[in-house]
Design a protein around this motif. Structure first.
Motif, PDB file in Angstrom:
ATOM      1  N   VAL A   7      -4.891   3.192  61.362  1.00 49.22           N
ATOM      2  CA  VAL A   7      -6.248   3.031  61.884  1.00 49.22           C
ATOM      3  C   VAL A   7      -6.723   1.618  61.581  1.00 49.22           C
ATOM      4  CG1 VAL A   7      -8.607   3.891  61.814  1.00 49.22           C
ATOM      5  CG2 VAL A   7      -6.702   5.478  61.456  1.00 49.22           C
ATOM      6  N   ALA A   8      -7.284   0.973  62.601  1.00 46.90           N
ATOM      7  CA  ALA A   8      -7.824  -0.371  62.441  1.00 46.90           C
ATOM      8  C   ALA A   8      -9.183  -0.444  63.132  1.00 46.90           C
ATOM      9  CB  ALA A   8      -6.873  -1.405  63.046  1.00 46.90           C
ATOM     10  N   VAL A   9     -10.018  -1.366  62.660  1.00 46.55           N
ATOM     11  CA  VAL A   9     -11.303  -1.637  63.303  1.00 46.55           C
ATOM     12  C   VAL A   9     -11.398  -3.127  63.568  1.00 46.55           C
ATOM     13  CG1 VAL A   9     -12.502   0.329  62.264  1.00 46.55           C
ATOM     14  CG2 VAL A   9     -12.547  -1.865  61.100  1.00 46.55           C
ATOM     15  N   GLN A  10     -12.181  -3.463  64.580  1.00 47.96           N
ATOM     16  CA  GLN A  10     -12.443  -4.868  64.859  1.00 47.96           C
ATOM     17  C   GLN A  10     -13.855  -4.983  65.407  1.00 47.96           C
ATOM     18  OE1 GLN A  10      -9.622  -4.693  68.541  1.00 47.96           O
ATOM     19  NE2 GLN A  10     -10.418  -6.741  68.455  1.00 47.96           N
ATOM     20  N   TYR A  11     -14.478  -6.132  65.122  1.00 51.94           N
ATOM     21  CA  TYR A  11     -15.780  -6.373  65.718  1.00 51.94           C
ATOM     22  C   TYR A  11     -15.612  -6.339  67.225  1.00 51.94           C
ATOM     23  CZ  TYR A  11     -17.897  -7.704  61.290  1.00 51.94           C
ATOM     24  OH  TYR A  11     -18.395  -7.684  60.017  1.00 51.94           O
ATOM     25  N   VAL A  61     -18.689   1.328  68.862  1.00 52.49           N
ATOM     26  CA  VAL A  61     -19.153   2.253  67.840  1.00 52.49           C
ATOM     27  C   VAL A  61     -20.024   1.462  66.859  1.00 52.49           C
ATOM     28  CG1 VAL A  61     -18.474   3.883  66.045  1.00 52.49           C
ATOM     29  CG2 VAL A  61     -17.028   3.600  68.074  1.00 52.49           C
ATOM     30  N   TYR A  62     -21.256   1.910  66.655  1.00 52.00           N
ATOM     31  CA  TYR A  62     -22.146   1.232  65.710  1.00 52.00           C
ATOM     32  C   TYR A  62     -21.982   1.874  64.336  1.00 52.00           C
ATOM     33  CZ  TYR A  62     -26.079  -1.327  63.873  1.00 52.00           C
ATOM     34  OH  TYR A  62     -26.855  -2.180  63.141  1.00 52.00           O
ATOM     35  N   THR A  63     -21.683   1.054  63.348  1.00 49.48           N
ATOM     36  CA  THR A  63     -21.467   1.575  61.994  1.00 49.48           C
ATOM     37  C   THR A  63     -22.780   2.022  61.375  1.00 49.48           C
ATOM     38  OG1 THR A  63     -21.754  -0.557  60.887  1.00 49.48           O
ATOM     39  CG2 THR A  63     -19.530   0.005  61.616  1.00 49.48           C
ATOM     40  N   TYR A  65     -21.372  -3.412  65.554  1.00 50.69           N
ATOM     41  CA  TYR A  65     -20.581  -2.773  66.607  1.00 50.69           C
ATOM     42  C   TYR A  65     -19.105  -3.082  66.413  1.00 50.69           C
ATOM     43  CZ  TYR A  65     -24.726  -1.443  69.164  1.00 50.69           C
ATOM     44  OH  TYR A  65     -25.913  -0.862  69.521  1.00 50.69           O
ATOM     45  N   VAL A  66     -18.286  -2.035  66.403  1.00 45.12           N
ATOM     46  CA  VAL A  66     -16.850  -2.194  66.215  1.00 45.12           C
ATOM     47  C   VAL A  66     -16.083  -1.370  67.248  1.00 45.12           C
ATOM     48  CG1 VAL A  66     -17.054  -2.611  63.727  1.00 45.12           C
ATOM     49  CG2 VAL A  66     -16.664  -0.284  64.553  1.00 45.12           C
TER      50      VAL A  66
END
Length: 96
Positions: A43-47, A11-13, A29-30
């Motif tokens: 909810v978490a995000v990572q590179y 997913v591109y921010t 991108y994450v």
């Protein structure tokens, strides 16, 4: 105990990225992870390609059902795409 998990990679921010508790603003991108258990969604995000993930600001949130948590995940992915320092969105609660 019921639980479910969803992951959306690549997913591109949007401009302004995603606000996280540990890393501040994350851009590029994450991968977005949502885990639902015991009436709560985290909810978490990572590179993309990284091993460390960060809690998206506004997480955890109450979610009564697995379906509600899936809807939340979809809303989070859209918020990440929009950027602007995205946090976990508030979904409308069903009337009881």
């Amino acid at each position: 105990m019921s639980w479910a998990s969803w992951t959306t990679a690549g997913v591109y921010t949007g401009r302004g990225g995603v606000l996280t508790d540990e890393a501040g603003v994350v851009t590029g991108y994450v991968t977005v992870h949502t885990t639902w258990t015991e009436g709560e969604a985290r909810v978490a995000v990572q590179y993309s390609g990284a091993s460390d993930e960060s809690t998206m600001s506004g997480s955890p949130v109450p979610c009564s059902t697995e379906t509600e948590s899936r809807d939340l995940h979809d809303a989070v992915v859209e918020a990440v795409r929009q950027g602007a320092g995205a946090t976990v969105p508030n979904l409308p609660r069903p009337q009881r």
